[in-house]
Motif scaffolding. Structure first.
Motif, mmCIF file in Angstrom:
data_model
loop_
_atom_site.group_PDB
_atom_site.id
_atom_site.type_symbol
_atom_site.label_atom_id
_atom_site.label_comp_id
_atom_site.label_asym_id
_atom_site.label_seq_id
_atom_site.Cartn_x
_atom_site.Cartn_y
_atom_site.Cartn_z
ATOM 1 N N VAL A 37 0.842 -1.205 0.000
ATOM 2 C CA VAL A 37 0.000 0.000 0.000
ATOM 3 C C VAL A 37 0.870 1.246 0.000
ATOM 4 O O VAL A 37 0.626 2.198 -0.756
ATOM 5 N N LEU A 38 1.898 1.246 0.841
ATOM 6 C CA LEU A 38 2.793 2.405 0.896
ATOM 7 C C LEU A 38 3.470 2.646 -0.452
ATOM 8 O O LEU A 38 3.588 3.791 -0.903
ATOM 9 N N ARG A 39 3.895 1.569 -1.084
ATOM 10 C CA ARG A 39 4.537 1.695 -2.401
ATOM 11 C C ARG A 39 3.559 2.267 -3.422
ATOM 12 O O ARG A 39 3.896 3.151 -4.195
ATOM 13 N N ALA A 40 2.324 1.770 -3.395
ATOM 14 C CA ALA A 40 1.305 2.257 -4.331
ATOM 15 C C ALA A 40 0.988 3.731 -4.097
ATOM 16 O O ALA A 40 0.620 4.440 -5.035
ATOM 17 N N GLN A 41 1.154 4.187 -2.873
ATOM 18 C CA GLN A 41 0.916 5.594 -2.538
ATOM 19 C C GLN A 41 2.147 6.465 -2.770
ATOM 20 O O GLN A 41 2.129 7.647 -2.487
ATOM 21 N N GLY A 42 3.209 5.872 -3.274
ATOM 22 C CA GLY A 42 4.419 6.630 -3.561
ATOM 23 C C GLY A 42 5.304 6.872 -2.356
ATOM 24 O O GLY A 42 6.231 7.679 -2.423
ATOM 25 N N GLN A 43 5.062 6.172 -1.267
ATOM 26 C CA GLN A 43 5.871 6.321 -0.053
ATOM 27 C C GLN A 43 6.988 5.280 -0.081
ATOM 28 O O GLN A 43 7.040 4.347 0.723
ATOM 29 N N TYR A 44 7.881 5.466 -1.033
ATOM 30 C CA TYR A 44 8.902 4.469 -1.335
ATOM 31 C C TYR A 44 9.875 4.166 -0.191
ATOM 32 O O TYR A 44 10.161 3.002 0.060
ATOM 33 N N PRO A 45 10.403 5.166 0.505
ATOM 34 C CA PRO A 45 11.333 4.842 1.599
ATOM 35 C C PRO A 45 10.673 4.001 2.703
ATOM 36 O O PRO A 45 11.271 3.056 3.211
ATOM 37 N N GLU A 46 9.433 4.349 3.049
ATOM 38 C CA GLU A 46 8.715 3.600 4.077
ATOM 39 C C GLU A 46 8.424 2.178 3.603
ATOM 40 O O GLU A 46 8.553 1.216 4.365
ATOM 41 N N ALA A 47 8.037 2.047 2.339
ATOM 42 C CA ALA A 47 7.754 0.723 1.780
ATOM 43 C C ALA A 47 9.014 -0.131 1.762
ATOM 44 O O ALA A 47 8.982 -1.308 2.148
ATOM 45 N N GLU A 48 10.121 0.449 1.350
ATOM 46 C CA GLU A 48 11.380 -0.300 1.312
ATOM 47 C C GLU A 48 11.780 -0.758 2.713
ATOM 48 O O GLU A 48 12.213 -1.903 2.903
ATOM 49 N N LYS A 49 11.625 0.111 3.699
ATOM 50 C CA LYS A 49 11.970 -0.248 5.078
ATOM 51 C C LYS A 49 11.146 -1.454 5.540
ATOM 52 O O LYS A 49 11.693 -2.400 6.114
#
Length: 82
Positions: A37-49
């Motif tokens: 979900v985070l990746r889909a929302q463009g929150q890449y650093p949080e998604a990667e973590k």
């Protein structure tokens, strides 16, 4: 009251961490879902973590050759592609 997918995953994850523990396979599935979900929302650093945390926990709990662990390897690779 309408909640976002992110908020619902976070709520479920908090409950699972409390009841099942952080490294329980079901908790890790939802951690993985929240990262998506985070990746889909463009929150890449949080998604990667979260992808890295999920992978590390799955390697520890499930082993290196488990299908869920290998899915986490794939998910992290996708996250790193950007």
């Amino acid at each position: 009251m309408c909640s976002s997918a992110k908020e619902l995953y976070q709520r479920a994850l908090a409950g699972e961490e409390k009841v099942l523990g952080f490294e329980h396979p079901e908790t890790l599935k939802n951690t993985n879902s929240l990262a998506g979900v985070l990746r889909a929302q463009g929150q890449y650093p949080e998604a990667e973590k979260l992808r890295r945390q999920t992978l590390a926990s799955r390697e520890k709990v499930l082993g290196l050759e488990n299908s869920d662990t290998l899915q986490s390897v794939n998910n992290l690779a996708s996250a790193l592609e950007g």
